[in-house]
Design a protein around this motif. Structure first.
Motif: not given
Length: 542
Positions: A100-114
């Protein structure tokens, strides 16, 4: 396994299947185990095209959650567990690390939801027959732990990673063959190098096919109650052949996907990142090397003329160099490249990458082709489920009762292994003359049939010769020819064994295999030279 033409006393079948990829053989298994008489015809070798060009995964498809395809993901995750159960020596848990990175497409929160939804949809992942196959839930890792696990990950902007589990199919070509062998145990008959040249029609309905045996040159006619078109990227071309002089506008989209094999870059995890174009890029461990893929680009040409191009390899290398921290890769680092065409359902999405991997089962009666069904789309992982759904239409059209499927509750032929680790240890003790690498390789690829291969090598000591760094032996060549319908050097090197799939094994090794094949199959010198030339051509790019 014997070719249908070698002992063909029956010319009529309940079901004729055109296409010997994973979809066709899965349907043959489902139908034969339900009491149907089945004949399957493949114009090349079994599993030679799309089924051999996969990422070697049995997986749910995390990326499909982005399109809210919860049904497809759930179906795939359920099938993943079934593959673990019915083919334990061929399907293995594999950890996937997603940085995960400091950008929207590889964001930690979005990935965690997935990850949360992926775990939720795989609620039955612990229900495996072999407890060692049970997959844990995902976990989140810190930045430092992530970099310590996989040095190929870019550190700039990295915030950490998540690890989740899917499965790897070490040798999809052999898994396809194992499904076919399971179908044949139930009475299905099959032939490779058997090209359907025309359709037989009676009163406007398809009643059979004319088939050219490409080995003998003879033509045969077979009748059936129903014919199923499982030709993958060739499905629309088969329909045009069935339509004859009548216009048929059925069209499928074809997507090219390629992979490259390099020296070992990642450690024990498959590492997946998202490119600038929004496409996922995978770097996976495979046979002590790295397998990298895949591309996903629409292909508009003739599927018979498809070949991996230098341009496609360079595009993939550019993606790798832009998204990973390993030393820049060049063409010289590519040990092998392979590719194939995926059949996609023709919908309204703009690019092939966005097109769903769901499948469709068409009754071609709507196109004036009664008693013909066409199956399109789908994934390797969901092929068994697809076959089960196709049986609903098949039973409706044939008037036969729909029986409860047994393909999810019994091992594939040769895969009757309750505890894989214990089984490998037992074989190592029984056959101390062979290396651990050879034993592990044989069990993985042949399951309980490994005994027969090892006994062949003991009776004929020259067949104990190891041909690859992971322990494949010369006895496998003899087995492929005498028991698995291998008819060419390419069949042996690329689909019955893995001798040629890590890259060119060297002229000496190829010559050793060719000499044994020539001896068993009684090839003249001209045929040997033709076979050697075809192998060399396989390693060339367009």
């Amino acid at each position: 396994m014997k070719r249908l033409f070698d002992n063909c006393q029956n010319k009529h079948f309940d079901l004729i299947i055109i296409g010997g990829g994973i979809t066709g053989v899965s349907l043959a298994y489902e139908a034969a185990s339900s009491g149907f008489s089945v004949a399957l015809f493949e114009k090349d070798d079994f599993g030679h095209a799309t089924s051999a060009a996969t990422s070697k995964l049995i997986h749910g498809g995390l990326r499909y959650l982005k399109n809210f395809e919860f049904g497809l993901v759930r179906e795939s995750l359920g099938e993943r567990r079934i593959w673990e159960n019915i083919a334990p020596n061929m399907v293995y848990p594999l950890p996937f690390l997603v940085p995960t990175y400091k950008n929207l497409k590889s964001n930690k929160l979005i990935l965690e939801m997935g990850m949360f939804f992926y775990d939720l949809l795989s609620f039955d992942k612990g229900n495996t027959w072999d407890r060692n196959k049970r997959l844990p839930s995902h976990k989140t890792l810190s930045r430092s732990t992530t970099l310590s696990l996989e040095q190929c990950i870019k550190s700039r902007g990295l915030t950490g990673s998540s690890i989740y589990y899917d499965c790897q199919n070490i040798n999809p070509e052999r898994l396809t063959l194992t499904v076919l062998r399971s179908a044949m145990k139930y009475g299905a008959q099959a032939a490779d190098y058997a090209k359907v040249t025309s359709f037989i029609k009676e009163n406007g309905s398809v009643s059979g096919v004319e088939v050219l045996d490409m080995i003998s040159g003879q033509k045969h006619c077979f009748s059936s109650q129903l014919t199923v078109n499982c030709a993958g990227p060739w499905a629309d071309l088969i329909l045009k052949k069935a339509a004859g002089n009548h216009q048929n506008n059925h069209h499928i989209r074809r997507s090219e996907g390629i992979h490259i094999i390099t020296k070992k870059i990642c450690n024990t995890n498959a590492v997946t990142v998202m490119t600038a174009s929004g496409r996922h890029l995978l770097l996976m461990p495979w046979r002590n090397h790295s397998l990298i893929g895949t591309t996903d680009k629409e292909y508009l040409g003739d599927p018979d003329q498809y070949k991996v191009s230098k341009e496609s390899i360079l595009e993939l290398l550019q993606d790798v160099n832009e998204n990973f921290a390993c030393n820049p890769l060049s063409l010289n680092d590519v040990r092998h490249a392979y590719g194939g065409l995926r059949p996609l359902i023709d919908d309204q999405t703009e690019g092939s990458y966005e097109t769903s991997r769901k499948y469709e089962i068409f009754d071609n009666n709507d196109e004036g082709l009664n008693n013909l069904i066409t199956i399109e789309g789908g994934k390797y992982t969901t092929s068994r489920k697809l076959a089960g759904n196709a049986m609903k239409m098949i039973c409706k059209k044939t008037g036969k009762p729909l029986k409860k499927s047994i393909t999810d509750s019994q091992y594939l032929d040769g895969c009757q292994i309750k505890n894989l680790e214990a089984y490998i240890r037992d074989i190592q003790l029984q056959y101390p003359d062979f290396s651990n690498q050879t034993i592990t390789s044989l069990v993985s690829n042949y399951g309980t049939y490994c005994h027969e291969l090892l006994d062949i090598a003991l009776r004929e000591p020259h067949l104990k010769q190891s041909l690859t760094e992971d322990g494949e032996i010369l006895a496998e060549v003899k087995w492929a020819i005498e028991h698995e319908m291998a008819d060419s050097l390419c069949d042996i090197l690329f689909r019955r064994t893995g001798i040629g799939t890590l890259g060119h094994p060297g002229q000496e090794t190829i010559q050793i295999v060719a000499n044994l094949a020539a001896f068993i199959l009684n090839w003249p010198e001209t045929r040997i030279n033709e076979e050697l030339a075809k192998v060399e051509e396989t390693y060339l790019t367009a």
